[in-house]
Design a protein around this motif. Sequence first.
Motif, short mmCIF file in Angstrom:
data_model
loop_
_atom_site.label_atom_id
_atom_site.label_comp_id
_atom_site.label_asym_id
_atom_site.label_seq_id
_atom_site.Cartn_x
_atom_site.Cartn_y
_atom_site.Cartn_z
N PHE A 137 -7.60 5.10 -4.19
CA PHE A 137 -8.47 3.93 -3.67
C PHE A 137 -7.76 2.82 -3.30
O PHE A 137 -8.14 1.52 -3.39
CB PHE A 137 -9.62 3.63 -4.52
N VAL A 138 -6.56 3.05 -2.91
CA VAL A 138 -5.67 1.96 -2.12
C VAL A 138 -5.57 2.08 -0.75
O VAL A 138 -5.19 3.07 -0.14
CB VAL A 138 -4.32 1.60 -2.94
N GLY A 139 -5.80 1.11 0.15
CA GLY A 139 -5.41 1.15 1.53
C GLY A 139 -5.20 -0.54 1.74
O GLY A 139 -5.42 -1.02 0.88
N SER A 140 -4.76 -0.50 3.19
CA SER A 140 -4.12 -1.78 3.33
C SER A 140 -5.18 -3.06 3.30
O SER A 140 -4.62 -4.08 2.89
CB SER A 140 -3.44 -1.81 4.70
N VAL A 141 -6.31 -2.55 3.86
CA VAL A 141 -7.47 -3.71 3.82
C VAL A 141 -7.73 -4.06 2.33
O VAL A 141 -7.91 -5.17 2.08
CB VAL A 141 -8.75 -3.12 4.54
N THR A 142 -7.91 -3.14 1.43
CA THR A 142 -8.14 -3.44 0.13
C THR A 142 -7.08 -4.04 -0.37
O THR A 142 -7.58 -5.07 -1.33
CB THR A 142 -8.27 -1.98 -0.79
N ILE A 143 -5.85 -3.84 -0.35
CA ILE A 143 -4.75 -4.50 -0.79
C ILE A 143 -4.59 -5.70 -0.21
O ILE A 143 -4.39 -6.81 -1.00
CB ILE A 143 -3.54 -3.50 -0.71
N TYR A 144 -4.79 -5.91 0.96
CA TYR A 144 -4.80 -7.36 1.48
C TYR A 144 -6.05 -8.12 0.91
O TYR A 144 -5.74 -9.41 0.56
CB TYR A 144 -5.09 -7.27 3.09
N ALA A 145 -7.21 -7.73 0.46
CA ALA A 145 -8.23 -8.45 -0.08
C ALA A 145 -7.93 -8.68 -1.51
O ALA A 145 -8.03 -9.75 -1.83
CB ALA A 145 -9.44 -7.63 0.06
N PHE A 146 -7.11 -7.82 -2.00
CA PHE A 146 -6.63 -8.06 -3.33
C PHE A 146 -5.48 -9.55 -3.40
O PHE A 146 -5.53 -10.24 -4.02
CB PHE A 146 -5.93 -6.80 -3.97
N MET A 147 -4.76 -9.26 -2.42
CA MET A 147 -3.57 -10.41 -2.28
C MET A 147 -4.40 -11.87 -1.80
O MET A 147 -3.89 -12.68 -2.41
CB MET A 147 -2.66 -9.87 -1.14
N GLN A 148 -5.32 -11.54 -1.11
CA GLN A 148 -6.17 -12.99 -0.92
C GLN A 148 -6.70 -13.40 -2.16
O GLN A 148 -6.74 -14.63 -2.41
CB GLN A 148 -7.41 -12.75 0.28
N ALA A 149 -7.37 -12.48 -2.81
CA ALA A 149 -8.04 -12.91 -4.06
C ALA A 149 -6.92 -13.48 -5.16
O ALA A 149 -7.65 -14.39 -5.96
CB ALA A 149 -8.93 -11.68 -4.55
N THR A 179 0.74 -1.22 -0.06
CA THR A 179 0.06 -0.08 -0.18
C THR A 179 0.75 1.31 -0.02
O THR A 179 0.68 2.26 -0.69
CB THR A 179 -1.02 0.06 1.37
N ARG A 180 1.98 1.18 0.72
CA ARG A 180 2.86 2.40 0.92
C ARG A 180 3.50 2.73 -0.57
O ARG A 180 3.56 3.68 -0.86
CB ARG A 180 3.95 2.32 1.95
N GLU A 181 3.83 1.61 -0.99
CA GLU A 181 4.39 1.77 -2.39
C GLU A 181 3.54 2.31 -3.61
O GLU A 181 3.95 3.18 -4.32
CB GLU A 181 4.91 0.47 -3.01
N LEU A 182 2.29 1.85 -3.37
CA LEU A 182 1.31 2.12 -4.37
C LEU A 182 1.01 3.70 -4.29
O LEU A 182 0.68 4.34 -5.07
CB LEU A 182 0.08 1.09 -4.39
#
Length: 181
Positions: free
Chosen positions: A155-167, A145-148
């Motif tokens: 529209f990037v936050g750690s929760v959104t990015i973690y969900a992407f990583m899971q998906a 998230t920090r890098e992005l």
Amino acid sequence: MRCGWVKARDATYEAYHDLEWGKPLHEERALFELFSLETQAAGLSWLTVLKKREAYREAFAGFDLDTVAGFTCKDVERILQMEVIKHPKKIEAILHNAKLFLDIKREYGSLDAFFWSFVNHTPILNDVPDYKTAPTTSPISDALTRELKKRGFKFVGSVTIYAFMQACGMVNDHEMRCDFR
């Protein structure tokens, strides 16, 4: 048995869980699509977005990165008339992020190489006894998230990015009792 979060008993939701969620994804177009859809889900249920996926594919030229990066304000107006989530800033974010992804592709060679570098190109398998105890962020999602954000993504936050990583299978958080683990 499926993960406990698949409660909707909706065929689309079940198929997504069974066939896609948590499976390592490396195809460029699919990564761009999934990332874009995850940004649309901010503040909404994933099922809401998932049910509109075909409309998003039509609206965004099958998530062809080069095509979407060339979209204009007229395209935003066109897309908002389609069966997508009617949030202009979220639609604009997909276009904005597409341009930034082109920079990442030039730098890393592919979106796949960029994203998967954060997990050393190996999925993380978590022991999740119950989806309610699964993490929603991690030090890796924080770093990504920090890098992005540093690169200007929206529209990037750690929760959104973690969900992407899971998906996309960077993280496998299927419950330990899930048949699809």
